[in-house]
Design an enzyme around this catalytic site. Structure first.
Site, PDB file in Angstrom:
ATOM      1  N   GLU A 157      69.215  50.533  31.180  1.00 23.70           N
ATOM      2  CA  GLU A 157      70.387  49.913  31.811  1.00 23.70           C
ATOM      3  C   GLU A 157      70.856  48.661  31.065  1.00 23.70           C
ATOM      4  OE1 GLU A 157      69.465  49.533  35.978  1.00 23.70           O
ATOM      5  OE2 GLU A 157      68.904  51.637  36.130  1.00 23.70           O
ATOM      6  N   GLU A 186      66.252  60.677  35.853  1.00 22.33           N
ATOM      7  CA  GLU A 186      66.030  60.220  37.236  1.00 22.33           C
ATOM      8  C   GLU A 186      66.934  61.007  38.191  1.00 22.33           C
ATOM      9  OE1 GLU A 186      66.459  55.913  37.520  1.00 22.33           O
ATOM     10  OE2 GLU A 186      65.505  55.616  35.575  1.00 22.33           O
TER      11      GLU A 186
HETATM   12  O1  G3I Z   1      54.765  48.142  46.370  1.00 22.22           O
HETATM   13  C1  G3I Z   1      55.392  47.013  46.962  1.00 22.22           C
HETATM   14  C2  G3I Z   1      54.711  46.669  48.268  1.00 22.22           C
HETATM   15  O2  G3I Z   1      53.385  46.298  47.979  1.00 22.22           O
HETATM   16  C3  G3I Z   1      55.497  45.558  48.949  1.00 22.22           C
HETATM   17  O3  G3I Z   1      54.935  45.312  50.189  1.00 22.22           O
HETATM   18  C4  G3I Z   1      56.951  45.958  49.126  1.00 22.22           C
HETATM   19  C5  G3I Z   1      57.776  44.859  49.739  1.00 22.22           C
HETATM   20  O4  G3I Z   1      59.146  44.961  49.355  1.00 22.22           O
HETATM   21  O5  G3I Z   1      57.499  46.261  47.872  1.00 22.22           O
HETATM   22  C6  G3I Z   1      56.862  47.330  47.217  1.00 22.22           C
HETATM   23  O6  G3I Z   1      57.475  47.479  45.998  1.00 22.22           O
HETATM   24  C7  G3I Z   1      58.721  48.154  45.960  1.00 22.22           C
HETATM   25  C8  G3I Z   1      58.617  49.246  44.913  1.00 22.22           C
HETATM   26  O7  G3I Z   1      59.855  49.847  44.738  1.00 22.22           O
HETATM   27  C9  G3I Z   1      57.502  50.256  45.206  1.00 22.22           C
HETATM   28  O8  G3I Z   1      57.943  51.357  45.881  1.00 22.22           O
HETATM   29  C10 G3I Z   1      59.793  47.151  45.573  1.00 22.22           C
HETATM   30  O9  G3I Z   1      59.997  46.198  46.588  1.00 22.22           O
HETATM   31  C11 G3I Z   1      61.101  47.868  45.270  1.00 22.22           C
HETATM   32  O10 G3I Z   1      62.038  46.951  44.724  1.00 22.22           O
HETATM   33  C12 G3I Z   1      60.847  48.974  44.258  1.00 22.22           C
HETATM   34  O11 G3I Z   1      62.069  49.647  44.098  1.00 22.22           O
HETATM   35  C13 G3I Z   1      62.151  50.480  42.976  1.00 22.22           C
HETATM   36  C14 G3I Z   1      63.317  50.001  42.074  1.00 22.22           C
HETATM   37  O12 G3I Z   1      63.504  50.919  41.015  1.00 22.22           O
HETATM   38  C15 G3I Z   1      63.047  48.628  41.473  1.00 22.22           C
HETATM   39  O13 G3I Z   1      61.966  48.654  40.585  1.00 22.22           O
HETATM   40  C16 G3I Z   1      62.426  51.883  43.468  1.00 22.22           C
HETATM   41  O14 G3I Z   1      61.302  52.389  44.176  1.00 22.22           O
HETATM   42  C17 G3I Z   1      62.696  52.798  42.291  1.00 22.22           C
HETATM   43  O15 G3I Z   1      63.076  54.063  42.743  1.00 22.22           O
HETATM   44  C18 G3I Z   1      63.839  52.215  41.463  1.00 22.22           C
HETATM   45  O16 G3I Z   1      64.019  53.032  40.346  1.00 22.22           O
HETATM   46  C19 G3I Z   1      65.133  52.697  39.515  1.00 22.22           C
HETATM   47  C20 G3I Z   1      64.735  53.003  38.093  1.00 22.22           C
HETATM   48  O17 G3I Z   1      63.558  52.307  37.738  1.00 22.22           O
HETATM   49  C21 G3I Z   1      65.880  52.646  37.136  1.00 22.22           C
HETATM   50  N1  G3I Z   1      67.090  53.327  37.528  1.00 22.22           N
HETATM   51  C22 G3I Z   1      67.523  53.139  38.903  1.00 22.22           C
HETATM   52  C23 G3I Z   1      66.388  53.525  39.863  1.00 22.22           C
HETATM   53  C24 G3I Z   1      66.857  53.384  41.291  1.00 22.22           C
HETATM   54  O18 G3I Z   1      67.167  52.069  41.559  1.00 22.22           O
END
Ligand code: G3I
Length: 359
Positions: free
Chosen positions: A156, A265
Site C-alpha cells: 500500500e 487478499e
Molecule cells: O491480537 C490483538 C489482541 O490481542 C488485542 O486485544 C486486540 C485489541 O484491538 O487487537 C488484536 O489485534 C488486532 C489484529 O488485527 C489481530 O486480529 C488489531 O487490533 C487489528 O488492528 C488487526 O487488524 C488487521 C489489520 O490488517 C491491521 O493490521 C486485520 O485483522 C487484517 O485483516 C488487516 O489486513 C489488511 C492487510 O494486512 C493489508 N491490506 C488490507 C487488509 C485489511 O485491512
C-alpha cells in the site's frame, strides 16, 4: 424360460439405469484442483480462531494448499521495540503450517500501518531509518529463509493517482522517499534469494490511474535491476466488482515485464449487516458468486498468475465488518461452515477454466 425372462429383465434394467442415471457430480477439494493446476490457493490465518476451531482446521486442510498469517508477521507483532524481536506467534503459525503441509506466504514487510510507536514516533535521519529497515527485513526474512516462499515486501505504498505516497502518514516515504521501495526489495532478496518478492496494493486491480502508476513503477524497478517478482492485487472487492477484462489486461501488461501477478487478499463483501440473523438474499449471494467466478477465471487463465489468497475462510471470522461497517458475508463459507454459491463458483472455475496460458 423363466430364467431367460429374468435375464432379459435384468439386462433391460441395467441398460435403462446406465442410460438414465446421471454420473455423480465431481466433488474434488479446492486444494486438489489447485494443486493439479499448480496454483497456490491460500487463506489468511488469524490468531483468535487459529488453530482452535476444528471446523476451521478441517476446511483449511481440505481446501487450501497455502496459508498466510493475517497479521502476525507485521512489524508491530514481530518487532515491538527497537531491540526486541518477538516471533512467538509467527513461529507457531509457520511451524503449524509446515506440519500440515502448507506453503507459506508472508508479509507485509514494509507498510505504513501496524507499526509500533518506536518507528512512527522516532526522529529518524534517512540513513538511520534505512539501517533499521535493513535490519528488520534481514532478520524477519532471514529467519524464515527457505520456508516462506513468497513475501509481500512493500504494501500500500501508492496514492490513488499512482504516485508513491510520501506524505506524513508514511514514515518510509516521508523520511526515505520513494527509494524505500527499491531498498526493501534489495534487502529481502539479500535475506532469501529464492523467495518470490511482491509489491502489493489495493484498488489497482483494473485499469486506472493507480494501476498505471504501479505498472510504470514496477517497469522502472525491472529496468533498474531491482529483484521484484510480481505485483499483488489485494482484490478486496465490493459489488459491483472490477471489470474482469480490465483485470486481465492489467495482468497481461505485468506479464510482458516478466512479472507475476497474484490475488493476495481476496474477498467480495456484501452490503448487508454482519450482525443480521438473516443472510443476504440469493440475489446478492449469486452476484457475489459471479464475482468470484469471473475474477478467479482471470487468474486461472493467465500464464503469469499462480496464486490466489482468500482473506478469510468463513463469514464467522472476518475482518470485513470491523473495517467496513454495514458490510460482511464476504467469504466462501457461511457462519455455519456451509459452502456458499461463491464456493461452488471458485470450484467451477478451477474445474472448467481452460488450462493456464492455453489458447
Ligand atoms: O491480537 C490483538 C489482541 O490481542 C488485542 O486485544 C486486540 C485489541 O484491538 O487487537 C488484536 O489485534 C488486532 C489484529 O488485527 C489481530 O486480529 C488489531 O487490533 C487489528 O488492528 C488487526 O487488524 C488487521 C489489520 O490488517 C491491521 O493490521 C486485520 O485483522 C487484517 O485483516 C488487516 O489486513 C489488511 C492487510 O494486512 C493489508 N491490506 C488490507 C487488509 C485489511 O485491512
Amino acid at each position: 424360460m423363466r430364467r431367460l425372462t429374468t435375464l432379459v429383465a435384468l439386462t433391460l434394467t441395467a441398460t435403462l439405469s446406465a442410460g438414465f442415471t446421471l454420473a455423480e457430480p465431481p466433488d474434488p477439494s479446492l486444494a486438489s484442483l489447485s494443486t493439479e493446476r499448480r496454483l497456490q490457493l491460500g487463506a489468511a490465518l488469524s490468531k483468535p480462531e487459529w488453530p482452535v476451531d476444528p471446523l476451521l482446521y478441517d476446511t483449511l486442510t481440505t481446501h487450501f494448499n497455502t496459508v498466510v498469517p493475517e497479521s502476525e508477521l507485521k512489524w508491530m507483532w514481530v518487532h515491538p521495540e527497537r531491540d526486541v524481536y518477538d516471533f512467538t506467534l509467527a513461529d507457531a503459525m509457520v511451524e503449524w503450517a509446515e506440519m500440515n503441509g502448507f506453503d507459506i506466504r508472508g508479509g507485509p514487510l514494509i507498510w505504513h500501518q501496524s507499526l509500533p510507536p518506536w518507528i512512527t514516533e522516532g526522529d529518524w535521519t534517512r540513513s538511520e531509518l534505512i539501517a533499521v529497515m535493513r535490519d528488520h527485513i534481514h532478520t524477519v526474512v532471514g529467519r524464515y529463509r527457505g520456508r516462506i516462499s513468497q513475501w509481500d515486501v512493500v504494501n500500500e505504498a501508492f496514492e490513488p493517482n499512482g504516485t508513491v505516497y510520501v506524505g506524513e502518514h508514511s514514515v518510509w516515504g516521508r523520511v526515505i522517499g520513494p527509494e524505500f521501495i527499491d531498498l526493501a526489495f534489495k534487502f529481502a532478496h539479500e535475506a532469501d534469494p529464492d523467495a518470490e518478492l511482491y509489491l502489493n496494493d489495493y484498488g489497482a486491480e483494473a485499469l486506472n490511474a493507480k494501476s498505471d502508476g504501479i505498472y510504470h513503477f514496477a517497469k522502472g524497478m525491472v529496468e533498474r535491476g531491482v529483484p521484484i517478482d510480481g505485483f499483488g492485487m489485494q482484490m478486496h472487492t465490493p459489488l459491483p466488482f472490477p471489470d474482469p477484462h480490465e483485470v486481465a489486461k492489467n495482468m497481461a501488461r505485468f506479464g510482458a515485464l516478466k512479472l507475476k501477478v497474484a490475488y493476495t487478499e481476496m474477498d467480495v463483501r456484501i452490503e448487508h449487516p454482519d450482525t443480521s440473523l438473516v443472510p443476504p438474499s440469493p440475489y446478492w449471494l449469486n452476484w457475489q458468486a459471479h464475482a468470484y467466478r469471473m475474477l478467479t477465471d482471470v487468474c486461472v487463465a493467465a500464464p503469469n498468475c499462480d496464486t490466489i489468497i482468500m482473506w478469510g475462510v468463513t463469514d464467522l471470522h472476518s475482518w470485513v465488518p470491523h473495517q467496513h461497517p454495514g458490510y460482511g458475508w464476504a467469504h466462501l463459507w457461511d457462519k455455519q461452515y456451509q459452502p456458499k454459491p461463491a464456493f461452488y463458483a471458485v470450484r467451477d472455475s478451477l474445474l472448467y477454466t481452460p488450462t493456464r496460458g492455453a489458447g
